[in-house]
Design an enzyme around this catalytic site. Structure first.
Site, mmCIF file in Angstrom:
data_model
loop_
_atom_site.group_PDB
_atom_site.id
_atom_site.type_symbol
_atom_site.label_atom_id
_atom_site.label_comp_id
_atom_site.label_asym_id
_atom_site.label_seq_id
_atom_site.Cartn_x
_atom_site.Cartn_y
_atom_site.Cartn_z
ATOM 1 N N GLU A 57 1.194 -1.110 -0.152
ATOM 2 C CA GLU A 57 -0.334 -0.167 -0.165
ATOM 3 C C GLU A 57 1.049 1.489 0.121
ATOM 4 O OE1 GLU A 57 -2.624 0.036 3.420
ATOM 5 O OE2 GLU A 57 -1.939 -1.534 4.462
ATOM 6 N N CYS A 71 -3.880 -4.005 3.529
ATOM 7 C CA CYS A 71 -3.328 -4.955 4.375
ATOM 8 C C CYS A 71 -3.401 -6.329 4.267
ATOM 9 C CB CYS A 71 -2.743 -5.097 5.593
ATOM 10 S SG CYS A 71 -2.928 -3.301 6.747
ATOM 11 N N HIS A 85 -3.280 -10.591 11.747
ATOM 12 C CA HIS A 85 -2.817 -9.284 11.443
ATOM 13 C C HIS A 85 -2.503 -8.309 12.521
ATOM 14 C CE1 HIS A 85 -2.226 -5.407 8.819
ATOM 15 N NE2 HIS A 85 -3.281 -4.658 10.083
HETATM 16 N N1 CAA Z 1 -0.273 3.482 30.825
HETATM 17 C C1 CAA Z 1 -0.653 1.757 29.803
HETATM 18 N N2 CAA Z 1 -1.993 1.965 28.761
HETATM 19 C C2 CAA Z 1 -2.286 2.861 28.139
HETATM 20 C C3 CAA Z 1 -1.286 4.678 28.880
HETATM 21 C C4 CAA Z 1 -0.699 4.520 29.942
HETATM 22 N N3 CAA Z 1 0.286 5.124 29.959
HETATM 23 N N4 CAA Z 1 -1.762 5.314 27.816
HETATM 24 C C5 CAA Z 1 -3.010 4.494 27.475
HETATM 25 N N5 CAA Z 1 -2.578 3.468 27.162
HETATM 26 C C6 CAA Z 1 -3.869 2.377 26.173
HETATM 27 C C7 CAA Z 1 -5.309 2.943 26.205
HETATM 28 O O1 CAA Z 1 -5.667 2.945 27.223
HETATM 29 C C8 CAA Z 1 -4.647 1.959 24.729
HETATM 30 O O2 CAA Z 1 -5.891 0.395 24.855
HETATM 31 P P1 CAA Z 1 -7.270 0.283 24.198
HETATM 32 O O3 CAA Z 1 -7.328 0.677 23.589
HETATM 33 O O4 CAA Z 1 -6.644 -1.093 25.057
HETATM 34 O O5 CAA Z 1 -7.523 1.091 25.905
HETATM 35 C C9 CAA Z 1 -4.129 2.795 24.502
HETATM 36 O O6 CAA Z 1 -2.822 2.408 25.125
HETATM 37 C C10 CAA Z 1 -3.609 3.589 23.274
HETATM 38 O O7 CAA Z 1 -3.477 4.647 23.837
HETATM 39 P P2 CAA Z 1 -5.109 6.020 22.843
HETATM 40 O O8 CAA Z 1 -6.112 4.804 22.356
HETATM 41 O O9 CAA Z 1 -4.675 6.619 23.783
HETATM 42 O O10 CAA Z 1 -3.611 6.178 21.806
HETATM 43 P P3 CAA Z 1 -3.855 7.409 20.468
HETATM 44 O O11 CAA Z 1 -5.633 7.592 20.830
HETATM 45 O O12 CAA Z 1 -2.956 7.673 19.834
HETATM 46 O O13 CAA Z 1 -4.170 5.999 18.818
HETATM 47 C C11 CAA Z 1 -4.560 4.360 17.763
HETATM 48 C C12 CAA Z 1 -4.142 4.596 19.192
HETATM 49 C C13 CAA Z 1 -5.916 4.451 17.341
HETATM 50 C C14 CAA Z 1 -4.814 2.829 17.190
HETATM 51 C C15 CAA Z 1 -3.357 5.239 16.041
HETATM 52 O O14 CAA Z 1 -2.100 4.662 17.093
HETATM 53 C C16 CAA Z 1 -3.717 5.324 14.864
HETATM 54 O O15 CAA Z 1 -4.443 5.578 14.778
HETATM 55 N N6 CAA Z 1 -2.446 4.091 14.263
HETATM 56 C C17 CAA Z 1 -3.264 4.250 13.162
HETATM 57 C C18 CAA Z 1 -4.767 3.368 12.996
HETATM 58 C C19 CAA Z 1 -4.190 1.589 13.230
HETATM 59 O O16 CAA Z 1 -3.982 0.473 13.049
HETATM 60 N N7 CAA Z 1 -5.922 1.161 13.041
HETATM 61 C C20 CAA Z 1 -5.896 -0.239 13.705
HETATM 62 C C21 CAA Z 1 -6.956 -1.099 12.697
HETATM 63 S S1 CAA Z 1 -7.300 -0.565 11.318
HETATM 64 C C22 CAA Z 1 -5.604 -1.733 10.107
HETATM 65 O O17 CAA Z 1 -5.521 -2.536 11.114
HETATM 66 C C23 CAA Z 1 -5.155 -1.207 8.579
HETATM 67 C C24 CAA Z 1 -3.495 -1.073 9.181
HETATM 68 O O18 CAA Z 1 -2.530 -1.566 9.990
HETATM 69 C C25 CAA Z 1 -3.489 0.249 9.670
#
Ligand code: CAA
Length: 445
Positions: A83, A120, A244
């Site tokens: 991609e 992916c 994945h």
């Molecule tokens: N200690 C322990 N855990 C903590 C923490 C701390 N101090 N701070 C945060 N966390 C946890 C949160 O609770 C959360 O876990 P849960 O989901 O289990 O509650 C995790 O860490 C992530 O924290 P946030 O949700 O606050 O993180 P974020 O808002 O910065 O974003 C994300 C997370 C949305 C995955 C972001 O990284 C993102 O947009 N990633 C790209 C999209 C992606 O990978 N999506 C996955 C599905 S799509 C897919 O699989 C296709 C692909 O390859 C892209």
């Protein structure tokens, strides 16, 4: 009917590493545990300035061809899943074939080449294409080379930046494979979704939270579809379940969903009923929302039971080891998870031949695919040959300032000259541009 599946694999990581808790988190003023405990990541792999999807894919494929003593004549198709393509017409597989022809006698003039796109999941789709080609008897005794290669970079400041990565997985699909045989049965969960896309742009537009819900919803549909043509699965049917892995925290959620689904109407559910009750049944609720809420409450308790934790440690956790150290490789990610599981079996001296894996592939936009694999007698030799640990060890650990520079160097909209951080040796490198703005490659001894 002879077995068809993956005969060999090779993995090539980007040569730089970014330490997430110790370098990235402090620079972003974030708690390091968000990375280690929340997302489940330690480091991510980055491409050095002379690396891209072609060099990483060609380097993985060269290793595979050398190790398996293959000549271009032995390959009847080259499919690249990515991609991160930089050309809307000329497929990446032609660039990779061109690289390989520089170092192998002969050519790929009679091999069918292409490029697969569905986020992916296209790595797995390319394996399917190769499987179908062999099963149809069109392969003339030859094998297919499938290469999943990506530079999974996000715009700086995007939440996805935490989950970046870069690397390639090359796989040889053959009759009578040494590694795994693929099941003929497959299950799909597919729908028009707007969760992650790149409409003619380098860095993705992402609705991160929604993308996670879509992943789980499509995966559940694919599991049900697979069961409708295969069998009603139980948690102990599989030695490992590689999913994945955009980041290990996502797989934590998928694993729990899979466990809940597969213990339904089994003795495990009965045994757990004393501790946490039985699973809610849809018919017991007036509306879908109330049912979903009850399921969430059940899963909240299920995730802390000894039964689930023991299963997760044995079946899911070993699939995440490499991913924790490399981040998301998009099309290669599920294939890295399979390799990680098989490596774990090797390291723990597990006898695996004849056992089954369940593969959960996923691509945004969105489609999940489920199939089973049976581990073959030659698996141990194939996995022993992997050099991923040494490659990871050799990566150059970049500072945050260096990260910003190398991210800019790979940004197609910026014209930033950055010195390489590592010295290439015995590998293909991006060496400049041709008269039609095509990328040029060289092999460095
Ligand atoms: N200690 C322990 N855990 C903590 C923490 C701390 N101090 N701070 C945060 N966390 C946890 C949160 O609770 C959360 O876990 P849960 O989901 O289990 O509650 C995790 O860490 C992530 O924290 P946030 O949700 O606050 O993180 P974020 O808002 O910065 O974003 C994300 C997370 C949305 C995955 C972001 O990284 C993102 O947009 N990633 C790209 C999209 C992606 O990978 N999506 C996955 C599905 S799509 C897919 O699989 C296709 C692909 O390859 C892209």
């Amino acid at each position: 009917m002879s077995a068809v599946g993956i005969d060999a694999i090779e993995i090539w990581t980007g040569k730089l590493e970014l330490d997430l808790p110790n370098t990235f988190a402090p620079a972003k003023n974030e708690d390091p545990e968000k990375y280690t405990k929340g997302l489940g990541l330690q480091t991510s792999s980055f491409p050095d300035t002379y690396e891209d999807i072609v060099t990483m894919g060609a380097n993985a494929a060269k290793r595979l061809m050398d190790r398996k003593d293959l000549m271009p004549d032995d390959i009847g198709r080259i499919d690249v899943a990515t991609e991160s393509a930089f050309d809307n017409s000329k497929p990446v597989s032609t660039y990779i074939a061109g690289c390989l022809e520089r170092v192998h006698d002969g050519d790929f003039h009679h091999a069918n080449k292409g490029e697969r796109k569905f986020a992916c999941v296209s790595g797995t789709q390319s394996i399917d294409d190769a499987y179908n080609w062999i099963r149809a008897g069109r392969h003339r005794g030859r094998s297919a080379l499938v290469i999943a290669t990506d530079t999974a970079l996000y715009a700086r400041g995007d939440p996805g930046e935490a989950t970046q990565g870069a690397g390639a997985v090359a796989m040889l699909i053959s009759e009578d494979p040494s590694l795994v045989e693929l099941s003929n049965e497959q299950g799909y969960g597919s729908a028009d979704e707007t969760d992650f896309l790149k409409p003619n742009q380098q860095f993705p537009s992402v609705d991160g939270k929604r993308s996670m819900q879509v992943y789980l919803a499509r995966m559940r549909e694919a599991v049900e579809d697979f069961e409708s043509v295969a069998w009603d699965m139980q948690p102990e049917d599989f030695a490992y379940i590689p999913f994945h892995t955009p980041f290990p925290g996502m797989v934590r959620k998928a694993g729990l969903l899979g466990y809940r689904h597969t213990i339904r109407d089994t003795e495990v559910e009965d045994e757990l009923a004393e501790q946490i009750g039985r699973q809610p049944r849809e018919a017991e609720y007036d509306d879908w929302e109330a049912y979903e809420e009850a399921i969430r409450a059940y899963m909240d308790q299920l995730k802390d039971t000894d039964e689930y934790l023991d299963w997760y440690d044995r079946v899911i956790e070993p699939t995440l080891d490499i991913s924790r150290r490399v981040g998301n490789w998009y099309t290669g990610s599920v294939h890295v998870a399979r390799a990680s599981a098989l490596k774990h079996a090797l390291e723990t001296d597990r006898s695996l031949a004849g056992e089954k894996l369940l593969i959960g592939s996923y691509g945004s936009g969105a489609q999940a695919e489920i199939h089973a694999e049976t581990v073959q007698d030659g698996w141990r030799e194939e996995i022993e040959a992997l050099s991923i640990d040494e490659q990871l060890e050799r990566r150059y650990d970049i500072s945050y300032e260096e990260y910003e520079k190398v991210h800019d160097a790979h940004n197609h909209d910026m014209d930033r000259e950055v010195e390489e951080f590592t010295q290439p040796e015995g590998e293909f490198v991006h060496a400049g541009w041709g008269r039609m703005n095509e990328r040029k490659y060289e092999y460095v001894e």
